[in-house]
Design a protein around this motif. Sequence first.
Motif, mmCIF file in Angstrom:
data_model
loop_
_atom_site.group_PDB
_atom_site.id
_atom_site.type_symbol
_atom_site.label_atom_id
_atom_site.label_comp_id
_atom_site.label_asym_id
_atom_site.label_seq_id
_atom_site.Cartn_x
_atom_site.Cartn_y
_atom_site.Cartn_z
ATOM 1 N N VAL A 163 51.537 42.093 41.858
ATOM 2 C CA VAL A 163 50.994 41.043 42.241
ATOM 3 C C VAL A 163 51.336 39.872 41.672
ATOM 4 C CG1 VAL A 163 48.676 42.125 43.122
ATOM 5 C CG2 VAL A 163 48.613 41.114 40.576
ATOM 6 N N SER A 164 50.647 38.397 42.467
ATOM 7 C CA SER A 164 51.438 37.581 41.489
ATOM 8 C C SER A 164 50.434 37.163 40.325
ATOM 9 C CB SER A 164 50.998 36.113 42.495
ATOM 10 O OG SER A 164 49.078 36.076 42.752
ATOM 11 N N GLU A 165 51.137 36.297 39.351
ATOM 12 C CA GLU A 165 49.863 35.901 38.171
ATOM 13 C C GLU A 165 48.579 35.028 38.266
ATOM 14 O OE1 GLU A 165 50.010 34.147 33.766
ATOM 15 O OE2 GLU A 165 51.982 33.990 35.000
ATOM 16 N N ALA A 166 48.245 34.567 39.442
ATOM 17 C CA ALA A 166 47.561 33.682 39.420
ATOM 18 C C ALA A 166 45.940 35.108 40.388
ATOM 19 C CB ALA A 166 47.497 32.477 40.995
ATOM 20 N N THR A 167 46.844 36.163 40.860
ATOM 21 C CA THR A 167 45.552 37.420 41.598
ATOM 22 C C THR A 167 45.159 37.606 39.702
ATOM 23 O OG1 THR A 167 47.223 37.393 43.327
ATOM 24 C CG2 THR A 167 45.119 39.188 42.468
ATOM 25 N N VAL A 168 45.716 37.872 38.737
ATOM 26 C CA VAL A 168 44.468 38.471 38.132
ATOM 27 C C VAL A 168 43.571 37.563 37.356
ATOM 28 C CG1 VAL A 168 45.667 38.997 35.020
ATOM 29 C CG2 VAL A 168 47.360 39.743 37.219
ATOM 30 N N HIS A 169 44.612 35.813 37.270
ATOM 31 C CA HIS A 169 43.172 34.970 37.243
ATOM 32 C C HIS A 169 42.059 34.783 37.583
ATOM 33 C CE1 HIS A 169 45.864 33.219 33.954
ATOM 34 N NE2 HIS A 169 47.168 33.221 34.541
ATOM 35 N N ARG A 170 42.670 34.943 39.034
ATOM 36 C CA ARG A 170 41.410 35.033 39.763
ATOM 37 C C ARG A 170 40.271 36.568 39.941
ATOM 38 N NH1 ARG A 170 44.976 32.771 43.363
ATOM 39 N NH2 ARG A 170 45.816 34.950 44.607
ATOM 40 N N LEU A 171 40.805 38.098 39.658
ATOM 41 C CA LEU A 171 40.622 39.044 39.159
ATOM 42 C C LEU A 171 39.108 37.967 38.165
ATOM 43 C CD1 LEU A 171 39.383 42.072 39.585
ATOM 44 C CD2 LEU A 171 41.231 42.387 38.043
ATOM 45 N N ALA A 172 39.657 38.354 37.056
ATOM 46 C CA ALA A 172 38.614 37.477 35.493
ATOM 47 C C ALA A 172 37.990 36.624 36.604
ATOM 48 C CB ALA A 172 39.538 36.708 34.579
ATOM 49 N N GLN A 173 37.448 35.519 37.031
ATOM 50 C CA GLN A 173 36.595 35.072 37.728
ATOM 51 C C GLN A 173 35.281 35.793 38.560
ATOM 52 O OE1 GLN A 173 38.978 31.995 39.688
ATOM 53 N NE2 GLN A 173 39.169 30.437 37.459
ATOM 54 N N ALA A 174 36.282 36.766 39.472
ATOM 55 C CA ALA A 174 35.406 37.981 40.429
ATOM 56 C C ALA A 174 35.066 38.387 39.633
ATOM 57 C CB ALA A 174 36.077 38.159 41.167
ATOM 58 N N LEU A 175 34.723 38.506 38.775
ATOM 59 C CA LEU A 175 34.270 39.414 37.366
ATOM 60 C C LEU A 175 33.974 38.778 36.850
ATOM 61 C CD1 LEU A 175 36.405 43.064 36.379
ATOM 62 C CD2 LEU A 175 35.336 42.569 38.400
ATOM 63 N N ALA A 176 33.056 37.907 36.963
ATOM 64 C CA ALA A 176 32.164 36.658 36.354
ATOM 65 C C ALA A 176 32.340 36.470 34.275
ATOM 66 C CB ALA A 176 30.826 37.632 36.439
ATOM 67 N N TYR A 177 34.561 36.557 34.137
ATOM 68 C CA TYR A 177 34.664 36.085 32.748
ATOM 69 C C TYR A 177 34.718 34.207 32.923
ATOM 70 C CZ TYR A 177 34.739 40.885 31.513
ATOM 71 O OH TYR A 177 34.476 42.544 31.544
ATOM 72 N N PRO A 178 34.714 33.354 32.240
ATOM 73 C CA PRO A 178 35.109 32.587 31.997
ATOM 74 C C PRO A 178 37.268 31.933 32.153
ATOM 75 C CG PRO A 178 35.092 33.484 30.194
ATOM 76 C CD PRO A 178 34.463 33.425 31.151
ATOM 77 N N ASN A 179 37.709 33.069 32.489
ATOM 78 C CA ASN A 179 38.551 33.153 32.341
ATOM 79 C C ASN A 179 39.935 34.523 31.554
ATOM 80 O OD1 ASN A 179 38.947 33.064 29.286
ATOM 81 N ND2 ASN A 179 38.594 31.053 29.712
ATOM 82 N N PHE A 180 41.020 34.301 31.847
ATOM 83 C CA PHE A 180 42.007 35.450 32.104
ATOM 84 C C PHE A 180 41.761 36.140 30.342
ATOM 85 C CE2 PHE A 180 45.481 37.814 29.916
ATOM 86 C CZ PHE A 180 45.291 38.646 30.831
ATOM 87 N N SER A 181 41.413 34.940 28.591
ATOM 88 C CA SER A 181 41.100 35.680 27.447
ATOM 89 C C SER A 181 39.901 36.238 27.515
ATOM 90 C CB SER A 181 41.485 34.256 26.790
ATOM 91 O OG SER A 181 42.299 33.335 27.184
ATOM 92 N N GLY A 182 38.672 35.761 28.092
ATOM 93 C CA GLY A 182 37.965 36.321 27.587
ATOM 94 C C GLY A 182 37.564 37.459 28.915
#
Length: 285
Positions: free
Chosen positions: A47-66
């Motif tokens: 998938v795209s890198e943006a999808t990974v960041h969107r997953l983090a948000q969908a799982l209620a994390y502030p960002n990928f680092s979280g």
Amino acid sequence: MSTIADRIEEQFDALSVAQKKVAHYIQANMQDAVMESAQKIAGKSGVSEATVHRLAQALAYPNFSGMLHDLRRHVMKDQRAVKNFLHSTSHQEDSWIEKHFVQEIENVRETMAWTDKAQIRQAARMLLDADRIWIAGWRMGLSVTSFFSFVLKYMLGNCELIPQGGVAEYASYIKPGDLVFACGFPRYCSRTLKVSTLAKEQGTKVIALTDSGLSPFAKLADLSLFAACKSTGFLDSYTAALSVTNALINEISHLEKERVKLNIEKMEVMFKAFQDNFEWMNRSR
């Protein structure tokens, strides 16, 4: 406080198709994912890198680092002792054969952690109570289903491996009171899933042997058994899945000792009648 594994399972159905790919990759490869960037996780998930960041948000994390921080904490808590053991017992880290067997050991260890005696006993009892057992699972899954169906036929006499080319014909005979045992690992064969779904719609019990609670097989099965299938090569490993079927075989033998013994004795008579072994094995010294 919910772990990343909890969040993935709770939110999985609401994720987009691309996000599901990332979530599945992370859940199945947590020990690798903790060391990877969003870009690398995206590449391995397709998938795209943006999808990974969107997953983090969908799982209620502030960002990928979280999300990555939570993942590392979860893995360190759950796996540190085992990883240290495997590292300390690996004498030739550069040897591919060593890495191969270490991964096989890890698959069996993970599977053991996911499985308890009550689950195995429940599955064994469901198999014993079924009017007829139908085994579904092809391609690489045949390494599990062909073995398991042969042994159950030998032990119980009422088991049938559905041939891949005859799914429609065999599916029409599946009825309530029967049981479908489906082996479904990535890429999740659509034919195996279809016959399992049809069986479920007819009121037939389904046991799934699969890799994850996120698997489509786990979501429709009456009982799911899980086996790790990671590999150092290009093909998935089915060693742990075979271990699960062996555990079922042992439990069935324990629960219905006399029934199994009677069936085996009948089968041995047939083997002798058809001389179904090598000639030298029949000769006395």
